[in-house]
Write a protein that holds these residues in place. Structure first.
Motif, PDB file in Angstrom:
ATOM      1  N   GLY A  80      -2.804   9.304  -6.823  1.00  0.00           N
ATOM      2  CA  GLY A  80      -2.655   7.877  -6.578  1.00  0.00           C
ATOM      3  C   GLY A  80      -1.280   7.534  -6.054  1.00  0.00           C
ATOM      4  O   GLY A  80      -0.432   8.396  -5.835  1.00  0.00           O
ATOM      5  N   GLY A  81      -1.061   6.246  -5.863  1.00  0.00           N
ATOM      6  CA  GLY A  81       0.231   5.780  -5.400  1.00  0.00           C
ATOM      7  C   GLY A  81       0.481   6.103  -3.941  1.00  0.00           C
ATOM      8  O   GLY A  81      -0.338   6.741  -3.263  1.00  0.00           O
ATOM      9  N   ASN A  82       1.631   5.677  -3.473  1.00  0.00           N
ATOM     10  CA  ASN A  82       1.981   5.850  -2.058  1.00  0.00           C
ATOM     11  C   ASN A  82       3.124   6.822  -1.845  1.00  0.00           C
ATOM     12  O   ASN A  82       3.460   7.137  -0.699  1.00  0.00           O
ATOM     13  N   PHE A  83       3.756   7.285  -2.940  1.00  0.00           N
ATOM     14  CA  PHE A  83       4.973   8.086  -2.815  1.00  0.00           C
ATOM     15  C   PHE A  83       4.894   9.345  -3.669  1.00  0.00           C
ATOM     16  O   PHE A  83       4.524   9.294  -4.836  1.00  0.00           O
ATOM     17  N   PHE A 283       5.325  -3.849   4.516  1.00  0.00           N
ATOM     18  CA  PHE A 283       4.069  -3.380   5.094  1.00  0.00           C
ATOM     19  C   PHE A 283       2.826  -3.992   4.435  1.00  0.00           C
ATOM     20  O   PHE A 283       1.707  -3.786   4.932  1.00  0.00           O
ATOM     21  N   GLY A 284       2.957  -4.680   3.318  1.00  0.00           N
ATOM     22  CA  GLY A 284       1.800  -5.175   2.577  1.00  0.00           C
ATOM     23  C   GLY A 284       0.912  -6.083   3.411  1.00  0.00           C
ATOM     24  O   GLY A 284       1.393  -6.886   4.221  1.00  0.00           O
ATOM     25  N   VAL A 336      -1.378  -0.564  11.728  1.00  0.00           N
ATOM     26  CA  VAL A 336       0.032  -0.274  11.984  1.00  0.00           C
ATOM     27  C   VAL A 336       0.555  -1.110  13.151  1.00  0.00           C
ATOM     28  O   VAL A 336       1.749  -1.458  13.191  1.00  0.00           O
ATOM     29  N   GLN A 337      -0.314  -1.480  14.062  1.00  0.00           N
ATOM     30  CA  GLN A 337       0.111  -2.299  15.196  1.00  0.00           C
ATOM     31  C   GLN A 337       0.657  -3.651  14.735  1.00  0.00           C
ATOM     32  O   GLN A 337       1.570  -4.212  15.347  1.00  0.00           O
ATOM     33  N   LYS A 373      -0.718   3.944   5.033  1.00  0.00           N
ATOM     34  CA  LYS A 373      -1.187   3.909   3.653  1.00  0.00           C
ATOM     35  C   LYS A 373      -0.237   4.579   2.669  1.00  0.00           C
ATOM     36  O   LYS A 373      -0.343   4.363   1.471  1.00  0.00           O
ATOM     37  N   ASP A 374       0.662   5.430   3.145  1.00  0.00           N
ATOM     38  CA  ASP A 374       1.614   6.069   2.241  1.00  0.00           C
ATOM     39  C   ASP A 374       2.819   6.558   3.039  1.00  0.00           C
ATOM     40  O   ASP A 374       2.900   6.374   4.254  1.00  0.00           O
TER      41      ASP A 374
END
Length: 418
Positions: A80-83, A283-284, A336-337, A373-374
Motif C-alpha cells: 500500500g501507500g505511495n512511497f 498531485f491530489g 498526469v497531463q 500513482k506513486d
C-alpha cells in the motif's frame, strides 16, 4: 546515455556530449512517446529531485511503525501507500520532504501537538539509522547534494501545522534544532498562528499577533515559511512580514478548482513570485481538477449500491474484482497531463523560476491521477513536460533549483540575523 536507451535513440543523441550540448541538438517534441519516456527516466536519475511534501511519517504511525521495530518496512516494496525505497529509486526522487503532520484536532489538547511532532521526527530519524545505506537526514541543500552523490535518499523535514509550536515562540528555534526546515503555518482549522483555508471562522482575519512573531522568528532561525493551507488573508499577511522568500509546499492552481481556497489564486501566485518564493504543485485529484470530486462521487455511489444489491462487502473478492473493473471503465481520475497543466499555468503567469513539485504522496489517498500513482512515476510527468517543449534546464529548476534557491536565501538571511 544509459544502456537501456534504444539504439535509434542513441543515434539521435550521439552528438550530445554534455547536457548543454544535448539541449542544443535535441528537440524532445519530435521524439516518440517511448523515446521521450526513456529520456525522462534518464533526466530523473541524473537530476536531483526534491518533493516538497510526502506524508510518510504519519503513514508509518498509522501503519504501526514504532521506535522498537518497523512493522511498516519502507526499505522494501510495500503493498500500500505511495512511497517506499524501491519505488523512490525507480522514480528518481532524491529528497522527499517528510511531513511532520499535526492533525488540527490536537490543538485543543495542550502539549499534544508538540509531543506528536517530536515522535514523528524520531520515526524519521530512525529510518536513517536503521537503513543508513538507503536513507539519510538532510538539513540543507548541501546535505542533499552530498547524499545524492552517494546514491542515498535524503529525508529533509517540514512540520505541517504550526500548532506544534504550541503557544511558545521558543519552540521555533527548538524545532529548527530538531531538523525542521519549513513550517506550514496552519492546517485544517484556525490555530494560534492564523486563519486556515479550510476553516470559515476567520478568527483573526489573517495572521494573529503571535503569528506575526512566528513568521519573524522563522526568518531569524532559518525555517522556510510554508503558506499551503492558510487562508488568503493569512497568505497576504505573511508575505507582508517575511524578509525572505516563502514556499507553498503542496498547493495547486485555483483556476482549475474554482472556489477551492486551499489552492492558490493568480493574485497569490503573482504575489509569491514577486516575493521570490516557489509553489510546489500538489498531485491530489481534488487539487488539480474540480471534476474529480463529482466523478469519484458517482463511482462510489454506484459501488455502494452494487454491494447492497448483491449482498457483498468491500472485502469480498467478487466485489473487489467488480470494483476494479468498474472504476477502470468509468475512470474518474485526472491524468498526469492535468498536473502539467498546473505547471504550465504558473510558468505562463509568472515564469519558470517559481514552480516545483509537492506531490502530497501518502496524504491524498487514492485520488492521485493516472500516471502519477506513486513515487516511481515522476518520469511520466517529466516526459509530458518534454512533450510540451520544456527544456532540460527548466525541468531542473522545477525538480530542485527553485526550491534550493529559496532554501539558500533563508539560510543566508538567518546566518546574518541578530
Amino acid at each position: 546515455m544509459r544502456n537501456y536507451l534504444s539504439t535509434a535513440l542513441l543515434a539521435t543523441l550521439a552528438l550530445a556530449c554534455t547536457p548543454k550540448e544535448e539541449e542544443t541538438t535535441i528537440d524532445y517534441t519530435t521524439l516518440s512517446d517511448a523515446e521521450r519516456l526513456e529520456v525522462a527516466k534518464e533526466i530523473a536519475q541524473e537530476t536531483i529531485m526534491v518533493d516538497g511534501h510526502v506524508d510518510l511519517p504519519y503513514r508509518m504511525k498509522v501503519g504501526g511503525f514504532t521506535l522498537q521495530r518497523e512493522i511498516l518496512d519502507v526499505s522494501v516494496r510495500t503493498d500500500g501507500g505511495n512511497f517506499d525505497y524501491p519505488r523512490t529509486k525507480e522514480g528518481g526522487l532524491d529528497a522527499p520532504f517528510m511531513s511532520i503532520y499535526i492533525p488540527a484536532g490536537l490543538q485543543a489538547m495542550p502539549g499534544a501537538s508538540k509531543a506528536l511532532a517530536d515522535s514523528l521526527i524520531l520515526m524519521t530519524e530512525r529510518l536513517t539509522t536503521t537503513f543508513p545505506d538507503k536513507f539519510a537526514m538532510a538539513y540543507s541543500p548541501a546535505d542533499i547534494e552530498a547524499n545524492f552523490e552517494k546514491g542515498i535518499i535524503s529525508l529533509p523535514m517540514g512540520m505541517e501545522n504550526g500548532s506544534g509550536l504550541e503557544d511558545d515562540i521558543s519552540n521555533v528555534a527548538y524545532f529548527h534544532k530538531r531538523g525542521i526546515r519549513y513550517i506550514t503555518l496552519t492546517h485544517g482549522k484556525d490555530n494560534l498562528i492564523g486563519d486556515a483555508s479550510y476553516d470559515t471562522t476567520g478568527t483573526y482575519g489573517g495572521l494573529s499577533e503571535y503569528g506575526e512573531q512566528v513568521v519573524k522568528e522563522m526568518n531569524r532561525v532559518g525555517i522556510m515559511v510554508d503558506l499551503s493551507h492558510v487562508s488568503d488573508n493569512t497568505f497576504r499577511d505573511a508575505l507582508a512580514i517575511t524578509k525572505v522568500p516563502v514556499i507553498a509546499s503542496h498547493s495547486s492552481v485555483r483556476k482549475f478548482t474554482p472556489g477551492f481556497e486551499r489552492n492558490m489564486s493568480d493574485e497569490l501566485i503573482q504575489a509569491m513570485a514577486k516575493n521570490g518564493g516557489v509553489m510546489m504543485i500538489n498531485f491530489g485529484g481534488t487539487f488539480i481538477d474540480s471534476a474529480y470530486a463529482a466523478g469519484s462521487g458517482k463511482v462510489r455511489e454506484h459501488l455502494v449500491n452494487y454491494m447492497v444489491e448483491n449482498n457483498l462487502s468491500r472485502t469480498d473478492s467478487a466485489f473487489e474484482v467488480y470494483a476494479a473493473e468498474y472504476t477502470a471503465a468509468n475512470n474518474p481520475f485526472p491524468t498526469v497531463q492535468r498536473v502539467a497543466d498546473h505547471i504550465d499555468h504558473v510558468k505562463n503567469l509568472v515564469g519558470i523560476d517559481y514552480v516545483g513539485l509537492g506531490s502530497d504522496f501518502d496524504g491524498v489517498g487514492d485520488s492521485l491521477p493516472t500516471g502519477l500513482k506513486d513515487v516511481s512515476m515522476y518520469p511520466n510527468l517529466i516526459a509530458e513536460l518534454l512533450k510540451r517543449g520544456y527544456s532540460r534546464e527548466e525541468i531542473e529548476k522545477i525538480c530542485y533549483k527553485n526550491i534550493f534557491r529559496v532554501w539558500t536565501a533563508v539560510e543566508e538571511y538567518a546566518a546574518t540575523a541578530e
